[in-house]
Structure formats: C-alpha cells, structure tokens
Design an enzyme around this catalytic site. Structure first.
Site, short mmCIF file in Angstrom:
data_model
loop_
_atom_site.label_atom_id
_atom_site.label_comp_id
_atom_site.label_asym_id
_atom_site.label_seq_id
_atom_site.Cartn_x
_atom_site.Cartn_y
_atom_site.Cartn_z
CG ASN A 9 38.88 39.05 34.53
OD1 ASN A 9 38.12 38.21 34.04
ND2 ASN A 9 40.06 39.34 34.00
CD1 TRP A 10 34.54 36.25 38.97
CD2 TRP A 10 32.73 35.17 38.20
NE1 TRP A 10 33.53 36.44 39.87
CE2 TRP A 10 32.40 35.78 39.44
CE3 TRP A 10 31.75 34.44 37.54
CZ2 TRP A 10 31.13 35.69 40.00
CZ3 TRP A 10 30.48 34.35 38.11
CH2 TRP A 10 30.18 34.96 39.32
CE LYS A 11 42.44 37.07 35.53
NZ LYS A 11 43.85 37.10 35.81
CG HIS A 95 42.99 40.70 31.13
ND1 HIS A 95 43.99 39.77 31.27
CD2 HIS A 95 42.63 41.07 32.39
CE1 HIS A 95 44.22 39.58 32.57
NE2 HIS A 95 43.41 40.36 33.27
CD GLU A 97 44.99 36.43 32.49
OE1 GLU A 97 43.77 36.24 32.31
OE2 GLU A 97 45.49 36.56 33.62
CD GLU A 167 44.14 43.88 35.42
OE1 GLU A 167 43.61 43.46 36.45
OE2 GLU A 167 44.04 43.30 34.33
N GLY A 173 48.17 37.42 39.22
CA GLY A 173 48.16 36.00 39.62
C GLY A 173 49.46 35.52 40.23
CB SER A 213 48.47 39.98 43.57
OG SER A 213 49.00 39.04 42.66
N GLY A 234 41.17 39.32 40.12
CA GLY A 234 41.00 38.02 39.47
C GLY A 234 40.72 36.99 40.55
N GLY A 235 41.78 36.38 41.05
CA GLY A 235 41.68 35.30 42.03
C GLY A 235 40.76 35.63 43.21
P1 13P Z 1 44.72 38.46 40.05
O1 13P Z 1 43.90 39.30 40.98
O2 13P Z 1 44.42 37.01 40.15
O3 13P Z 1 46.18 38.80 40.17
O4 13P Z 1 44.30 38.87 38.55
C1 13P Z 1 44.21 40.20 38.22
C2 13P Z 1 43.57 40.33 36.89
O5 13P Z 1 44.09 39.87 35.89
C3 13P Z 1 42.25 40.98 36.82
O6 13P Z 1 41.89 41.26 35.52
#
Ligand code: 13P
Length: 251
Positions: A9-11, A95, A97, A167, A173, A213, A234-235
């Site tokens: 997920n590149w956000k 998600h 967020e 998640e 994150g 993470s 994500g990251g």
């Molecule tokens: P991180 O891997 O950066 O913790 O993010 C996870 C995420 O929100 C994937 O959707």
C-alpha cells in the site's frame, strides 16, 4: 490451498515518474515468482500508467479507496466501475487511516464492499483494533464488530472472494509489531467469526493478511503462521528492494 498474497500500500506517495521507475524494477525482479500473488496499490494518479506497465506480468494493481456509486455528481470521487476500467483487480477498503482521518465507518465499508464486488473487484477489507481498544482488552470485540457490520448482507459466495487485512492500528507505521503468535490467534478468531457467518468451508478459503510494520526481517516469521496468508505492507513497500524481499520471503 490458499495462495499467499503480498501487497504493498503506497498510500499518498510517489509521483507518476517515481511509480513507473519502481514498477519497472519490480517487474523484472519478480517475473519468475509464481507461488505468491503480488499486489501493489499506488495512488489514483499513478494507477493508469502503472497498470500499462505491469500488463501481462504477475503484478496485480489495486486502488486504495473507491466510492460506492457507479457514477454521478460526486465531485472528487472515483467509482468501482472506473477502477475496473483502468485494469484494477483489487481495492483496499476501510483502511484505518481512512477510518481515522476521513470518517469511514463499518457502514461505508459495507457499501463500498458491495460496489466493488458488483464491479468485479476484489475488496481487501482492512480491520484492526486501535491502541485504546487494545489497552481496554477489547481487541476481539472490536474486530468482530468490524467484520459483522462491514460484511452485512453479503452472500457466502461474495464473502469467499474478499480478502481481510488485519492491521492493528497501533502497529501501523510505528515499528511496533504484533507478535506473529498474537497475530495467528487473531487470524484464527477472524476465521471463527467468518465460519459463524458463512460456514466453515468459506472461513477456510478466505485469505487473511497481516499489516503493521512488516519488513524484510520479520516477514518470514509472520508467513510461517498457518493462518497468515500474506502481508499488507506500507513503508516497506515503497523501496523496491525491500518490497522484492517481502515477495521473495524465505519459507
Ligand atoms: P506500515 O507497513 O508502514 O506499518 O503500514 C501498514 C499499512 O498501513 C498497510 O496498509
């Protein structure tokens, strides 16, 4: 047998140029991977070009959100029909967020899930407890509510198509991870809830991903758990080399 799914997920990251250069490297580095399904979810602006870049490869494309109406006067929104039209096969829904910053609720998750299914997209429904819920020891209740309300009205056949991404919000994150052990327990619980709703057979078919993470160092510990069918990173999905390591995790 559930095929593992490794998703990025590149956000809200990467311009079109950046996205294309990552995808070119990714495509040539993982072309021989057949035992893991690969998904990347770029920002809306990059979806079309990224899709033309991965066309015919083993990389799937997903959006990070959608609106539930197929078309109309909804300024700023994007429909499932539009996403399907440009080659998306998946879409992230709910998600944390989006729940935290854009007021997404289990109700909107439900409407979006139905719209995605009608258009032939595979919804990846994101669930997970907040730090406060974890502190109050109501993790299981919180997750159960998200599943029951987010999936209300789906047929068992539709429920089989869905991917669930567990998640824990406090692990996103932050570098804090749920232990693979704890996560396995949660995934078993999610299957139990699913089994009550749609029957044992369906609960064994659906893929449940872990997100929060995930990185090249811890990915294999998660993937060794029998009920963890993949990860949503994500990251660690933003740097192509680290995402390649996730896709090629050691079994
Ligand atoms: P991180 O891997 O950066 O913790 O993010 C996870 C995420 O929100 C994937 O959707």
């Amino acid at each position: 047998m559930r095929k593992p799914l490794m998703a990025g997920n590149w956000k809200m990251n990467k311009t079109v140029t950046e996205a294309v250069s990552v995808v070119k490297v990714l495509k040539s580095s993982i072309f021989d991977v057949t035992d893991v399904e690969v998904l990347i979810c770029p920002a809306f602006t990059a979806l079309y070009v990224v899709n033309s870049e991965v066309n015919g490869s083993n990389i799937n494309i997903g959006a990070q959100n959608l609106f539930w109406e197929p078309k109309g006067a909804f300024t700023g929104e994007i429909s499932s029909v539009m996403l399907k039209d440009i080659g998306c096969s998946y879409v992230l829904i709910g998600h944390s967020e989006r729940r935290q910053y854009f007021n997404e609720t289990d109700k909107s998750v439900n409407k979006k899930t139905k719209a995605a299914l009608v258009a032939g997209l595979i919804p990846v429904i994101c669930i997970g407890e907040t730090f406060k819920e974890k502190e109050q020891s109501i993790t299981f209740e919180a997750v159960e509510k998200q599943i029951k309300e987010g999936l209300v009205g789906l047929t068992p056949q539709q429920a089989t198509i869905i991917v669930i991404a567990y998640e824990p919000v406090w692990a996103i994150g932050t570098g804090k991870i749920a232990t693979p052990d704890q996560t396995q327990k949660l995934h078993i619980f999610i299957r139990k809830v699913y089994s009550q709703m749609y029957g044992y057979g369906v609960s064994q078919k659906i893929r449940i991903l872990y997100g929060g993470s995930v990185n090249p160092t811890n990915v294999s510990d998660f993937m060794r758990q029998p009920d963890i069918d993949g990860c949503l990173a994500g990251g660690a999905s933003l740097e192509v080399e680290s995402f390649i390591k996730l896709v090629k995790y050691s079994k």
